[in-house]
Design an enzyme around this catalytic site. Sequence first.
Site, mmCIF file in Angstrom:
data_model
loop_
_atom_site.group_PDB
_atom_site.id
_atom_site.type_symbol
_atom_site.label_atom_id
_atom_site.label_comp_id
_atom_site.label_asym_id
_atom_site.label_seq_id
_atom_site.Cartn_x
_atom_site.Cartn_y
_atom_site.Cartn_z
ATOM 1 N N ARG A 248 6.050 -13.462 0.451
ATOM 2 C CA ARG A 248 5.764 -13.665 1.700
ATOM 3 C C ARG A 248 4.792 -14.878 2.121
ATOM 4 N NH1 ARG A 248 5.230 -7.526 3.111
ATOM 5 N NH2 ARG A 248 6.149 -6.818 1.324
ATOM 6 N N GLY B 278 0.830 -1.122 0.034
ATOM 7 C CA GLY B 278 0.064 -0.042 -0.030
ATOM 8 C C GLY B 278 0.764 1.252 0.095
ATOM 9 N N ASP C 190 10.428 -5.542 7.774
ATOM 10 C CA ASP C 190 9.442 -4.887 8.298
ATOM 11 C C ASP C 190 9.661 -4.529 9.885
ATOM 12 O OD1 ASP C 190 8.085 -4.087 6.006
ATOM 13 O OD2 ASP C 190 6.123 -4.951 6.733
ATOM 14 N N ASP D 228 2.092 -11.432 6.505
ATOM 15 C CA ASP D 228 2.558 -10.637 5.383
ATOM 16 C C ASP D 228 3.792 -10.139 5.611
ATOM 17 O OD1 ASP D 228 0.731 -9.329 7.537
ATOM 18 O OD2 ASP D 228 1.168 -7.765 6.662
HETATM 19 P P1 AMP Z 1 2.816 -3.087 7.830
HETATM 20 O O1 AMP Z 1 2.681 -2.535 8.894
HETATM 21 O O2 AMP Z 1 4.078 -1.878 7.181
HETATM 22 O O3 AMP Z 1 3.505 -4.193 7.671
HETATM 23 O O4 AMP Z 1 1.827 -2.738 6.637
HETATM 24 C C1 AMP Z 1 0.693 -3.591 6.782
HETATM 25 C C2 AMP Z 1 -0.247 -3.138 5.530
HETATM 26 O O5 AMP Z 1 -0.631 -1.929 5.749
HETATM 27 C C3 AMP Z 1 0.482 -3.329 4.394
HETATM 28 O O6 AMP Z 1 -0.464 -3.844 3.313
HETATM 29 C C4 AMP Z 1 0.778 -1.895 3.796
HETATM 30 O O7 AMP Z 1 1.123 -1.714 2.513
HETATM 31 C C5 AMP Z 1 -0.053 -1.136 4.371
HETATM 32 N N1 AMP Z 1 0.102 0.165 4.948
HETATM 33 C C6 AMP Z 1 0.957 0.422 5.957
HETATM 34 N N2 AMP Z 1 1.106 1.790 6.136
HETATM 35 C C7 AMP Z 1 0.328 2.381 5.159
HETATM 36 C C8 AMP Z 1 0.181 3.593 4.394
HETATM 37 N N3 AMP Z 1 0.775 4.649 5.100
HETATM 38 N N4 AMP Z 1 -0.394 3.822 3.116
HETATM 39 C C9 AMP Z 1 -0.908 2.853 2.674
HETATM 40 N N5 AMP Z 1 -0.778 1.578 3.092
HETATM 41 C C10 AMP Z 1 -0.066 1.265 4.489
HETATM 42 MG MG MG Z 2 4.407 -5.247 6.274
#
Ligand code: AMP
Ligand code: MG
Length: 530
Positions: free
Chosen positions: A178, A87, A267, A257
């Site tokens: 993943r 995202g 991450d 994920d």
């Molecule tokens: P993470 O916590 O970084 O592993 O993200 C978990 C999910 O949320 C993934 O699909 C990321 O791409 C999405 N995500 C986290 N932060 C954002 C953001 N600021 N904008 C869009 N998607 C996000």
């Molecule tokens: Mg992630």
Amino acid sequence: MKFSNTYIKLGEQFFHRTLPEKVVSPTLLLWNKALAHDLFIPKNIQDDHLLLSQYGSGNQLPNGAESIALAYAGHQFGHFNPQLGDGRAHLLGEVLDKDNVRRDIQLKGSGQTGFSRRGDGKCALAPALREYIMSEALFALGAPTSRCLSVVATGEMINRGLTKAGAVVTRVAASHIRVGTFQYFAARGDTASLQALVDYSIKRHFPEIDTDETVNNLPLSSEQRILAFLSSAIAKQINLVVEWLRIGFIHGVMNTDNTVICGETLDFGPCAMLGVYDKNKVFSSIDEYGRYAFGNQGKIAQWNMARLADCLMPLLTEASDKQLTEEEQEEKALTQVEALIHQYTDQFDVAYFTMYGKKLGLANIGENNTALNNKLLISDLLSLMQTQKSDYTQTFLELTQSLTDDAKAQELQSKLGDWYQRWLVVLRQEEPKQESHQQKNYQNAQDLMRKNNPVVIPRNHHIESILDVCETVIANDLSCAKKSTKKVITETVDEFLQVLRSPYKEIESTAKYQELPGDGDRYYQTYCGT
Ligand code: AMP
Ligand code: MG
């Protein structure tokens, strides 16, 4: 540096084509020269910081890059979400590094994609710096990890409750496949894509399955191949988690994920380092029930591997003996994957005790009674550390030092009582020939301990104070118009990194970062949604 895009060849169902969002005023803050060297990035490009800030922000794509956002699903804190995906990340492509290993080059914080849901696609500066520092620290400590090539400030404000400076990280990883990628296709009943993903993963990460592993000189059957893949992915996870435990790392958000099958750390959102030993320690504000606690990480990795196994079931059934009924095929597949998931427990135990053995100077954990005795020695020490609230890193460091430092030995003897004597007895049994000379007696043990017990780790309070400095300085100069803004950030991070890059050997400024947190990290919290 030559880009290729083998992942794209898997087909359009694996990703969205999407470009990074352009940013107003990119400034290169951190550049990882050692990593750039390993990736063969030419010197003329490395010297051109303006160009690097364009590349590192996503304003300009390097030749050969094809920007995509990857599709994946995932279990988050045990709850399945069939559609997550990148995202806020853009995969630019892959390059071969100095060891001929294919590495993904990905921008993170580079804007919205078709998978953004309600997110802004952005990343704040502090978590970007945190990912850079923590991944470099883990790399130097010897834990498998994705790394960061650069951090670029975007010159933009983003909203995180408070407004924060935005940044883009360039992440380098062995891949971004993943457990959640498999789950994405399994949830859609798309077995053709699942099989293609298994084939791709084997080719990229476990080529030995197709080259070395034969039964009676014949290549593995489709069924054996899938099981060999699962077994290899399991081995990588065990190695990963045991390395985290060795150095005191708490990932904090081991959702499927965030679990890559190449077994790297990915991450760094709410991650933290263990200070005071507590197997139940959790720092993440959203981990209410301690699912991802320090001592739970082994069990969670097993759970994650069971989710990977779930995804492989339809493939195993398909590849099964055609003489069997459908029901029998399913039963057989289940028995096969269950056996591997159950074996995890014993395999993990071996790796776990071998690792702690080394932290205590034992090259081999031994067999039968010796092993039992040594395992007890290890678990008794951990229990003592838990009740005495000892600092994890410091304790192992002092144990190491105590072998050649009488004052330290006495100090530990009074702190750990009988346990300390028991340990010395075991060590003497390991090196019986040198019994007469006390100094030399423990030399092998001490050498081994020095390699396995860091003198310094990226302690939470040090990380936070560095991030505070950087956030404060950029808040007053968002576009880094003043040279001093970039200078303060670069120098503050670099001083810390220099120490962290020598985690087993003290250098001049190591002592400054060995200092323990005043409050024992009691009030420290980390956050997701960065
Ligand atoms: P993470 O916590 O970084 O592993 O993200 C978990 C999910 O949320 C993934 O699909 C990321 O791409 C999405 N995500 C986290 N932060 C954002 C953001 N600021 N904008 C869009 N998607 C996000
Ligand atoms: Mg992630």
